[in-house]
Enzyme design. Sequence first.
Site, PDB file in Angstrom:
ATOM      1  N   LYS A  22       0.855  -1.023  -0.129  1.00  0.00           N
ATOM      2  CA  LYS A  22      -0.006  -0.008  -0.021  1.00  0.00           C
ATOM      3  C   LYS A  22       0.780   1.231  -0.122  1.00  0.00           C
ATOM      4  O   LYS A  22       0.603   2.328  -0.814  1.00  0.00           O
ATOM      5  CB  LYS A  22      -1.023  -0.011   1.175  1.00  0.00           C
ATOM      6  N   ARG A  91      -3.769   2.755   8.288  1.00  0.00           N
ATOM      7  CA  ARG A  91      -4.214   1.564   7.593  1.00  0.00           C
ATOM      8  C   ARG A  91      -2.964   0.670   7.643  1.00  0.00           C
ATOM      9  O   ARG A  91      -1.623   0.898   7.356  1.00  0.00           O
ATOM     10  CB  ARG A  91      -4.576   1.544   5.973  1.00  0.00           C
ATOM     11  N   GLY A 100      -8.333  -7.555   4.379  1.00  0.00           N
ATOM     12  CA  GLY A 100      -9.197  -7.841   5.366  1.00  0.00           C
ATOM     13  C   GLY A 100      -8.516  -8.551   6.670  1.00  0.00           C
ATOM     14  O   GLY A 100      -9.211  -8.758   7.530  1.00  0.00           O
ATOM     15  N   MET A 102      -5.815  -7.581   8.273  1.00  0.00           N
ATOM     16  CA  MET A 102      -5.055  -6.770   9.395  1.00  0.00           C
ATOM     17  C   MET A 102      -6.083  -5.686   9.473  1.00  0.00           C
ATOM     18  O   MET A 102      -7.139  -5.460   8.854  1.00  0.00           O
ATOM     19  CB  MET A 102      -3.587  -6.327   9.059  1.00  0.00           C
ATOM     20  N   ARG A 335      -3.155  -1.460  -6.421  1.00  0.00           N
ATOM     21  CA  ARG A 335      -2.430  -2.666  -6.354  1.00  0.00           C
ATOM     22  C   ARG A 335      -2.700  -3.397  -7.677  1.00  0.00           C
ATOM     23  O   ARG A 335      -3.679  -3.539  -8.200  1.00  0.00           O
ATOM     24  CB  ARG A 335      -2.341  -3.521  -5.135  1.00  0.00           C
ATOM     25  N   HIS A 451     -15.398  -8.658   0.932  1.00  0.00           N
ATOM     26  CA  HIS A 451     -14.298  -9.704   1.511  1.00  0.00           C
ATOM     27  C   HIS A 451     -14.252 -11.104   0.986  1.00  0.00           C
ATOM     28  O   HIS A 451     -13.468 -11.685   0.489  1.00  0.00           O
ATOM     29  CB  HIS A 451     -14.612  -9.770   3.071  1.00  0.00           C
ATOM     30  N   SER A 782      16.706 -41.558  -9.740  1.00  0.00           N
ATOM     31  CA  SER A 782      15.390 -40.871  -9.657  1.00  0.00           C
ATOM     32  C   SER A 782      15.434 -40.879  -7.976  1.00  0.00           C
ATOM     33  O   SER A 782      15.391 -41.729  -7.487  1.00  0.00           O
ATOM     34  CB  SER A 782      14.257 -41.830 -10.294  1.00  0.00           C
ATOM     35  N   CYS A 850      10.684 -38.801  -8.842  1.00  0.00           N
ATOM     36  CA  CYS A 850       9.433 -39.122  -9.319  1.00  0.00           C
ATOM     37  C   CYS A 850       8.398 -39.166  -8.064  1.00  0.00           C
ATOM     38  O   CYS A 850       7.588 -39.814  -8.083  1.00  0.00           O
ATOM     39  CB  CYS A 850       9.700 -40.650  -9.802  1.00  0.00           C
ATOM     40  N   TYR A 870      14.613 -34.100 -15.325  1.00  0.00           N
ATOM     41  CA  TYR A 870      13.447 -34.093 -15.533  1.00  0.00           C
ATOM     42  C   TYR A 870      12.448 -34.416 -14.227  1.00  0.00           C
ATOM     43  O   TYR A 870      13.362 -34.483 -13.075  1.00  0.00           O
ATOM     44  CB  TYR A 870      13.024 -35.181 -16.441  1.00  0.00           C
TER      45      TYR A 870
END
Length: 895
Positions: A22, A91, A100, A102, A335, A451, A782, A850, A870
């Site tokens: 903010k 704020r 919502g 805090m 934001r 909210h 693996s 895996c 992978y």
Amino acid sequence: MPKYVYDFAEGNKELKDLLGGKGANLAEMSNLGLPVPPGFTITTEACRHYLAHGELPDGLADEITAHLAALERRMGKRLGEPDDPLLVSVRSGAKHSMPGMMETVLNVGLNDQSVAGLAAQSGDERFAWDSYRRLVQMFGKTVLDIDGGAFEDAIEAVKSAKGSTDDLDLTAADLSGLVDAFKKIVADHTGKPFPQDPREQLFLAVQAVFTSWNAPRAILYRRQERIPGDLGTAVSVCSMVFGNLGMDSGTGVAFTRDPATGQQGVYGDYLQNAQGEDVVAGIRNTVPLAELERIDPASYRELLGVMETLENHYRDLCDIEFTIERGKLWMLQTRVGKRTAAAAFRIADQLVDQGLIDLDEAVRRVTGDQLAQLMFPRFDEKARRHRIAHGMNASPGAAVGKAVFDSYTAIKWSRSGEDVILVRRETNPDDLDGMIAARGILTSRGGKTSHAAVVARGMGKTCVCGAEDLRVDTKNRRFTAPDGSVVEEGDVISIDGTNGNVYLGEVPVVPSPVVRYFDGEIDPEAADAGELVRAVHRIMAHADGVRRLGVRANADSPDDSSRARRMGAKGVGLCRTEHMFLGDRRSLVERLILADTDKERDQALAALLPLQREDFVGIFAAMDGLPVTVRLLDPPLHEFLPDITELSVRVAVAESRGEKYENDLRLLQAVHRLHEQNPMLGLRGVRLGLVVPGLFTMQVQAIAEACAQRLREGGDPRPEVMIPLVGTVQELEIVRDDALEVLRKVGEDYGVELECPIGTMIELPRAALTAGEIAERAEFFSFGTNDLTQTTWGFSRDDVEASFFSAYLERGVFGVSPFESLDVDGVGRLIRVAVEESRAARPGIKLGICGEHGGDPDSVHFFHDCGLDYVSCSPFRVPVARLEAGRAALNGAGG
């Protein structure tokens, strides 16, 4: 001395770590010349000090005083002065958006004297008393920790006495009386009067916002969103502008695009004669933002210009809070806005077309979690449905469950295995745990910026809000629909977050178009493919083009293998042969276990061989031309035998009845013989292959013969044999030598040359720590991260997740389950050691993973950074791994 306070003009959007989202964005808007009320931001560093030491850091009070004096000079008025008071808002604003979670306190500076000055200067006595009652109410709840219900009850009593349900019907006298009632509530609960000193109000409010960082709901939200708990929140102190000065004033929230769908247009909510908390709390139903064009055309046109400026500047969907004070537009916050998964892909695609971002950035803008959400099913359009209500389509998806009317019930029923829909008039931050437990959320109040809507979108939960025709009776646990239908708690309802419809009963669901696209049922180039499918296809194609990490699938059957290939898997990274021994074949395994002689054992193995071979033929055909890593039998043999208790009862009953029970008795003796206190650390994996002669060679023979058969048929099989649970190189050498001999012999018998790499699964800490030595005899590794996590931590997932994991998560021992996302510091370090030492000993060794961590987005990034070749995961998560592998490559390239 560190600097703890920054004027809005001193910061910018890059300082989110210090100023919070903010504060950083207020600074950025100020730098852009947008109409931002003057103010200053107290840093997250000050918050962290306060939380660690229980007091404000040295020098902070002096800095606040200096910045407040500068603000007073700029505004030409002093905080809380009786004649013409300066009022400020206090704020919260963390680095990551936590809507919502805090606290906020508005109208700081009002007291019994300055309320008269505010009335005189504004010319509106009602406005002044409304602002004062808001301060006492918010201050009492936020700073003094008084149950908000006490204030709400007082308001409802006054409205009831007037026969009204609308706050706007309360007069100045009513609101003055409410202030007296609120101050009495404060005195009764705290033993002290409401503080009249404006500076005391300011400093107490700042400390309360700092403290709210560790409020239970904030902790829960951070855990849900995987936000680090040590960041702290900044505090923005901003001169007040008022949306509650009359019908020419108001407050609203705007989105530069629809956060639910991603479509361009005018989206948001506006509320006349109100302050911002009224909009996000959902306590009054708003009007669509487009209505502002009729209400205040000049402010509307200015707002559209600001929205365009911000979206072009941030190159993304922006979420904007604004207030209009008697025709003057003020920007209170912006934001990068939260959005649904579908909106994320559409917006990224659109921004590429607009030239605001490139495809690399588009891949970075979406996540594997969002892609997974798009693969959830949706309601069958052909199914019969009984629609009982309609609200705002706040967060898309199809949710079916039993209606519940409070968070406690939602959690309780969910833990019992019930799917639930949380139904409320409006949600508030205290409902967060119930929202997490529910399949979906339904409210009768609030708009797309309430909210419920914001939090649901962030969590990927289906949400319908503002279904104002519903009469929700939380006390009696029911709601009544416009058609007269009454839904009691426990009745099943279905909600559609895509179109806002609410249905009575269960509506069938069908696969999403994104899944159908991955399954090859939808051509993304076709005219009717849909915007979302085309966006997903474009972004996935680019992710595949930039990723280094391969993606395979864990598949144990030809059907699984075929689907995995359609999903984009480039081979099978784990074929679990134990899954081939279930069903009718279980009796053959019992024969193997009960064998008393070599002949009986050989007969049992001979019966299993053709069945195994047939399985492998189908899998190799489905994955023709791609590698298939086959893991030899891993679980303990006793898992294939009947339960010891049931078998004991069976034997006892047969004996008491004089019936034959010799076979069951032999089985029982075998179960006792193989019983282990901790079978996952006992006779399993390579140990089983060494103790049961012929078991592994039978499996290797089945693999070799299936490969030879496919070669004769003109196929291109590429099997790899993986030996499980190796802890020492000697185990690997014995099984490897036997396997090579089988491969040689089968090749000679079939007249073909069999190429079949032999490697091992690294799932024990010792194997990871001696990887260099093991790599000299293995052609690939693996990492079995499920077992490696269990053996590193010393606990079994099956035993502990239901016992102490919830307590560990609540107390912060875990941020997330180590079985869900890889423990980088512990298990990850073992993997890094194994990678480095194995590559040093055998530079060309192939390395993969895996465990199901292979489909976890955060873990995929770690495996990329480690240099694995992978990852392998379940077929459904293959697209997620593909996308995250692309994002990991771009992030690693400095993105």
